[in-house]
Design an enzyme around this catalytic site. Structure first.
Site, mmCIF file in Angstrom:
data_model
loop_
_atom_site.group_PDB
_atom_site.id
_atom_site.type_symbol
_atom_site.label_atom_id
_atom_site.label_comp_id
_atom_site.label_asym_id
_atom_site.label_seq_id
_atom_site.Cartn_x
_atom_site.Cartn_y
_atom_site.Cartn_z
ATOM 1 N N HIS A 197 6.153 3.290 0.115
ATOM 2 C CA HIS A 197 6.503 2.167 -0.760
ATOM 3 C C HIS A 197 5.607 2.134 -1.997
ATOM 4 O O HIS A 197 4.403 2.381 -1.922
ATOM 5 C CB HIS A 197 6.461 0.835 -0.012
ATOM 6 C CG HIS A 197 5.126 0.417 0.526
ATOM 7 N ND1 HIS A 197 4.237 -0.360 -0.192
ATOM 8 C CD2 HIS A 197 4.539 0.638 1.717
ATOM 9 C CE1 HIS A 197 3.169 -0.603 0.546
ATOM 10 N NE2 HIS A 197 3.317 -0.007 1.702
ATOM 11 N N ASP A 215 -2.899 1.507 -0.147
ATOM 12 C CA ASP A 215 -1.696 1.145 0.601
ATOM 13 C C ASP A 215 -0.671 0.641 -0.412
ATOM 14 O O ASP A 215 -0.790 -0.472 -0.918
ATOM 15 C CB ASP A 215 -2.054 0.065 1.619
ATOM 16 C CG ASP A 215 -0.855 -0.586 2.282
ATOM 17 O OD1 ASP A 215 0.247 -0.023 2.198
ATOM 18 O OD2 ASP A 215 -1.022 -1.669 2.862
ATOM 19 N N GLU A 220 8.080 -3.463 0.472
ATOM 20 C CA GLU A 220 7.561 -3.348 1.837
ATOM 21 C C GLU A 220 6.534 -4.426 2.135
ATOM 22 O O GLU A 220 6.479 -4.945 3.263
ATOM 23 C CB GLU A 220 6.944 -1.958 2.039
ATOM 24 C CG GLU A 220 6.605 -1.625 3.495
ATOM 25 C CD GLU A 220 5.212 -2.089 3.926
ATOM 26 O OE1 GLU A 220 4.924 -2.053 5.138
ATOM 27 O OE2 GLU A 220 4.408 -2.480 3.037
ATOM 28 N N GLU A 221 5.730 -4.791 1.152
ATOM 29 C CA GLU A 221 4.647 -5.744 1.400
ATOM 30 C C GLU A 221 5.149 -7.149 1.734
ATOM 31 O O GLU A 221 4.380 -7.973 2.230
ATOM 32 C CB GLU A 221 3.699 -5.803 0.202
ATOM 33 C CG GLU A 221 2.895 -4.531 -0.045
ATOM 34 C CD GLU A 221 1.891 -4.213 1.059
ATOM 35 O OE1 GLU A 221 1.815 -4.988 2.039
ATOM 36 O OE2 GLU A 221 1.181 -3.202 0.955
ATOM 37 N N ASP A 250 2.313 5.731 5.540
ATOM 38 C CA ASP A 250 1.611 4.515 5.138
ATOM 39 C C ASP A 250 0.161 4.602 5.607
ATOM 40 O O ASP A 250 -0.289 5.654 6.067
ATOM 41 C CB ASP A 250 2.317 3.283 5.730
ATOM 42 C CG ASP A 250 2.251 2.070 4.810
ATOM 43 O OD1 ASP A 250 1.215 1.885 4.164
ATOM 44 O OD2 ASP A 250 3.236 1.307 4.754
ATOM 45 N N HIS A 278 -5.866 -3.733 3.052
ATOM 46 C CA HIS A 278 -5.491 -4.960 2.331
ATOM 47 C C HIS A 278 -6.700 -5.655 1.727
ATOM 48 O O HIS A 278 -6.661 -6.847 1.434
ATOM 49 C CB HIS A 278 -4.702 -5.914 3.230
ATOM 50 C CG HIS A 278 -3.263 -5.553 3.357
ATOM 51 N ND1 HIS A 278 -2.285 -6.448 3.707
ATOM 52 C CD2 HIS A 278 -2.622 -4.376 3.153
ATOM 53 C CE1 HIS A 278 -1.109 -5.841 3.736
ATOM 54 N NE2 HIS A 278 -1.295 -4.578 3.401
#
Length: 387
Positions: free
Chosen positions: A72, A189, A223-224, A244, A324
């Protein structure tokens, strides 16, 4: 079949270019254009969905039982909740991430009149004013605000400058590529996953490698926020591998070196047979790997299955420390993952029954089970029922 050599310099350069393009979920047009142009340079025909998810097909010997890989391009970010009386911006997160990692972040807010830089600060940011109260302030999005780099002392000033509710805020990645091979940055990410796929495609293109079935290379844009690959698969795809990040942290087996093969995430176990095949490919190609299970994690593949795609799914990851947050990876993991991808797309298809959406029991897969071996008759154990 064997793994192909990966251009590590290209991989690192592509990652740096991707990180330089702001792309929080909902603001991905620019990065979609960039990735699409790079894919076209490999001689591939690029298709975009209405909102901008990317699909390219690299033809194989047959279109039946096509394979797909997905990463993504969207990242975490924030959005303006309201204009504050003190001339600052209240924010809500895009995606799931802690305000702990937002405090002190440099960022850019995109308005209809142009973009402005700024800093996300706690409500009590001045040590000379608040002293110990800076440390006692709770953590959360209600306790931070964005100070814009503009002359704005109140909500009216903000409005005249063009700020408005809903404006997208991109968090600066602040990347560092270290000589040791570590990469430290926000948004690894999943921009590292996008770079990995592009590096694998480059190796396949330059070697003119043939594959047994078509391979679909997919790039999702949301995606997030949980949407992921829900609207980019075609019906001919039989298996989907998400690329990922793995969660390198206490209690986890993920590592910043080698490939981390995920066996399950919060959506449940990944496909037994596809995952087993990927592990066997690591062993056969001398690719370092480890297995892991993620508790608070959901990927593109889950979105596809929930949307109704009847595909085998797997998750391959590169270990990230502080996912994250302000993340760190190592180029060894990225290179290893790209090598595994090249080995996988060359590998023969063992489950040819997957060429059709539905079929009889003949050729259906078997999982080892001592109890079943004792109970079932020989013809059932062999899967040789029906025609």
């Amino acid at each position: 079949m064997s793994r192909l050599s990966i251009d590590a310099d290209y991989l690192a350069d592509m990652l740096a270019k991707l990180l330089a393009i702001p792309s929080p979920t909902g603001y991905t047009d620019t990065i979609v254009r960039f990735v699409a142009r790079e894919l076209a340079s490999f001689g591939l025909d690029v298709e975009l969905t209405r909102r901008g998810a990317i699909r390219v097909v690299r033809p194989g010997h047959t279109h039946l039982g096509a394979r797909a890989l997905v990463a993504h391009v969207d990242t975490l970010g924030a959005q303006v909740k309201f204009l504050k009386p003190n001339g600052r911006l209240a924010l809500v997160p895009i995606g799931t991430w802690s305000a702990r990692f937002a405090e002190g972040a440099r960022c850019t807010v995109f308005t209809e009149k142009g973009s402005y830089t700024g800093t996300i600060l706690p409500l009590k940011a001045s040590g000379h004013t608040f002293n110990d109260e800076v440390d006692s302030l709770p953590i959360g999005w209600d306790y931070v605000e964005m100070r814009v780099d503009a002359r704005a002392r109140n909500a009216g000033d903000l409005s005249r400058l063009g700020f408005d509710v809903g404006d997208i805020v991109a968090i600066d990645p602040q990347p560092e590529f270290l000589e040791s091979g570590f990469v430290v940055s926000r948004h690894l990410d999943d921009k590292a996953g996008v770079a990995v796929i592009l590096a694998a495609l480059k190796a396949l293109h330059e070697s003119n490698t043939k594959t047994p079935v078509d391979t679909c290379w997919l790039f999702s844009i949301s995606e997030e926020v949980g949407v992921g690959a829900s609207a980019v698969l075609t019906s001919d795809v039989a298996s989907l591998i998400a690329i990922d990040n793995g969660t390198s942290a206490p209690g986890q087996a993920s590592d910043e070196f080698g490939v981390t093969v995920c066996l399950a995430d919060q959506s449940g176990p990944f496909d037994y047979h596809l995952t087993k095949k990927l592990v066997e490919l690591c062993r056969a190609n001398d690719i370092r790997y480890q297995k892991d299970v993620f508790r608070y994690y959901r990927s593109d593949s889950a979105s596809a299955v929930v949307a109704g795609a009847d595909v085998r799914t797997a998750l391959l990851t590169f270990g990230i420390d502080a996912s994250h947050g302000y993340e760190r990876i190592h180029m060894h993991a990225l290179r290893s993952l790209a090598e595994l991808i090249t080995a996988y797309v060359q590998s023969p298809v063992e489950i040819t029954r997957d060429f059709q959406p539905t079929a009889g029991l003949k050729g259906f897969t078997r999982q080892p089970s001592q109890e079943a071996d004792q109970i079932l008759s020989p013809d059932v154990r062999s899967g040789d029922l029906g025609t």
